[in-house]
Design an enzyme around this catalytic site. Structure first.
Site, PDB file in Angstrom:
ATOM      1  N   SER A  98       0.808  -1.223   0.000  1.00 31.40           N
ATOM      2  CA  SER A  98       0.000   0.000   0.000  1.00 31.40           C
ATOM      3  C   SER A  98       0.844   1.278   0.000  1.00 31.40           C
ATOM      4  CB  SER A  98      -0.961  -0.039   1.184  1.00 31.40           C
ATOM      5  OG  SER A  98      -1.855   1.039   1.120  1.00 31.40           O
ATOM      6  N   ASP A 243      -0.897   1.268  -4.069  1.00 33.09           N
ATOM      7  CA  ASP A 243      -1.853   0.329  -4.679  1.00 33.09           C
ATOM      8  C   ASP A 243      -3.155   1.011  -5.106  1.00 33.09           C
ATOM      9  OD1 ASP A 243      -2.679   0.711  -2.047  1.00 33.09           O
ATOM     10  OD2 ASP A 243      -3.409  -1.330  -1.819  1.00 33.09           O
TER      11      ASP A 243
HETATM   12 MG    MG Z   1      -3.405   1.580  -0.231  1.00 29.02          MG
END
Ligand code: MG
Length: 457
Positions: A98, A243
């Site tokens: 992330s 992401d």
């Molecule tokens: Mg993320």
């Protein structure tokens, strides 16, 4: 009780250090054992260093556990989630860290409904991991052939386009800067924007394990992008994390807009312009500003507060129903699309808002109630000490409205604060927001006096 592997959103680690081949194989076997034998699982990854080998280890272990494994290639987390939910998969795994720094990667387990695994599932996987109870099916049960889903990104982008008024957005001919953090947002966001008739300038949009900027879309990492938006007169900028489940907006004046402000604008758009009034609720975590309440109250929409963490927000929305949900870091969830944070969907809704109201983003931001935010953290030695500090703050501010589900959130007429122990580090996190800088500092001083008194003992 077993040692915890999953953090607030998946298992994370530094590639080839704690996130090494042995660990990944063990974890992937535990995940494979958790899912019922014969599941159809979809696996995707972002463009971080090491993910090409990690994804192969994960897929191999899932096949060994008796599953039919499909590979979605490189794509944003919400794109993988959208494919899992809408194409009949039983679940899947996303290989990503992330917003973490580039040396990190990780594994996120996704359920058949497209939402990240709840804590109970993570605990079950942890138990299998520590007990090394791995299922390995008989040789003749193993999957033959390798299944690639080559249109997963198109399927996701088309899903977004179905939810917004494409013609209205196209008619405006917007100019937008897309900053994709040198990661998988670059594979969908510029493409989505072109479909919306937007002239796109992509920055930080070549895939690279060594990104130009840190993956977290916070103001200090977005100075260059904000300058481009402002100096070259773009309508707005959008910045993703690694992401691309988060979208942080930059207005036409080059200001990085906090995620709870942009989410407030989007919620108002859903109600006022799209007529989406039922169920008349918005779900957000206690770390978000109370500006959302100020804006939605007069529209008859209730704000439901949850603990910090996107999975909790998503599961709460699914349980009680809501028109939207969000986190203050730029994660926005729109249920008719899916119950997860989705940077692409948020962007499409933002453009639809600007196309409908025919105003600049800066004008919408300036029309929101003014507030000055200070975020700080205090090191603590133990969870007990943190709890005592929180309790003392509760007592000190007992005369104002409080929300006590995750630390203490105090809400006054023209200010709010949050004091909560961090879920991942030995820290007490303190947020203070007031109508002026002076008032915010005063309030912070008062809270710090109470906290320091406890820490001295
Ligand atoms: Mg993320």
């Amino acid at each position: 009780m077993y040692a915890r592997l999953f953090g607030t959103d998946g298992v994370r680690g530094v590639v080839n250090e704690n996130l090494n081949p042995e660990f990944i194989v063990r974890l992937a076997q535990a995940i494979g054992t958790y899912f019922q034998q014969g599941s159809r699982l979809l696996v995707g990854r972002d463009a971080r260093a090491g993910n090409e080998y990690i994804v192969r280890l994960v897929e191999g272990c899932l096949i060994a556990a008796g599953h039919k494994v499909f590979d979605a290639g490189e794509l944003p987390t919400p794109a993988l989630q959208y494919n899992i939910r809408n194409r009949g998969f039983d679940g899947g795994v996303m290989v990503t860290a992330s917003h973490n720094p580039p040396q990190y990667s990780g594994l996120k387990v996704v359920m058949a409904d497209g939402v990240e695994a709840p804590r109970e599932v993570e605990e079950e996987i942890e138990k299998i991991f520590w007990e090394t109870r791995f299922r390995r099916v008989k040789w003749f049960m193993l999957q033959r052939g390798f299944h690639v889903i080559s249109d997963a990104r198109d399927f996701y982008v088309n899903g977004i386009l179905e939810k917004v008024d494409v013609e209205k957005i196209r008619s405006r001919g917007f100019r937008v800067v897309a900053d994709c953090a040198n990661n998988v947002g670059a594979l969908t966001t510029p493409y989505l924007l072109r479909k919306l008739g937007v002239k796109v300038m992509s920055v930080n949009s070549h895939l690279s394990p060594i990104p130009y900027r840190e993956p977290e879309p916070v103001p200090e990492n977005l100075r260059d992008t904000a300058a481009i938006v402002r100096d070259l007169n773009f309508d707005l900028g959008v910045a993703h994390d690694g992401d691309a489940d988060r979208a942080i907006f930059i207005d036409d004046r080059g200001r990085v807009i906090p995620g709870d402000r942009s989410a407030t604008l989007l919620c108002r758009h859903l109600v006022v312009n799209r007529g989406e009034r039922e169920p008349a609720r918005v779900v957000t975590a206690v770390s978000s500003s109370t500006v959302i309440e100020d804006v939605l109250r007069e529209l008859g929409i209730e704000v439901v507060w949850t603990k910090v963490g996107s999975v909790g927000i998503a599961r709460k929305m699914m349980k009680i129903g809501a028109i939207a949900g969000f986190e203050e870091n730029g994660g926005f969830m729109y249920p008719p699309h899916q119950y997860v944070r989705d940077g692409g969907m948020s962007l499409a809704l933002m453009l639809e808002l600007l196309a409908t109201e025919k105003v600049k983003l800066s004008e919408l931001v300036d029309a929101l109630p003014k507030a000055y935010l200070i975020k700080t953290k205090v090191p603590i030695s133990s969870r007990e000490e943190a709890e005592r500090a929180v309790e003392e703050v509760r007592k000190r501010f007992r005369n104002i409205r409080q929300i006590n589900i995750d630390g203490v959130k105090g809400i006054g007429d023209d200010f709010w604060f949050l004091v909560r122990p961090s879920g991942t580090e030995p820290l007490l996190r303190i947020f203070v927001e007031a109508r002026s800088e002076e008032k915010a500092k005063e309030l912070l001083d008062e809270i710090m006096r109470v906290v320091k008194e406890v820490l001295k003992k």
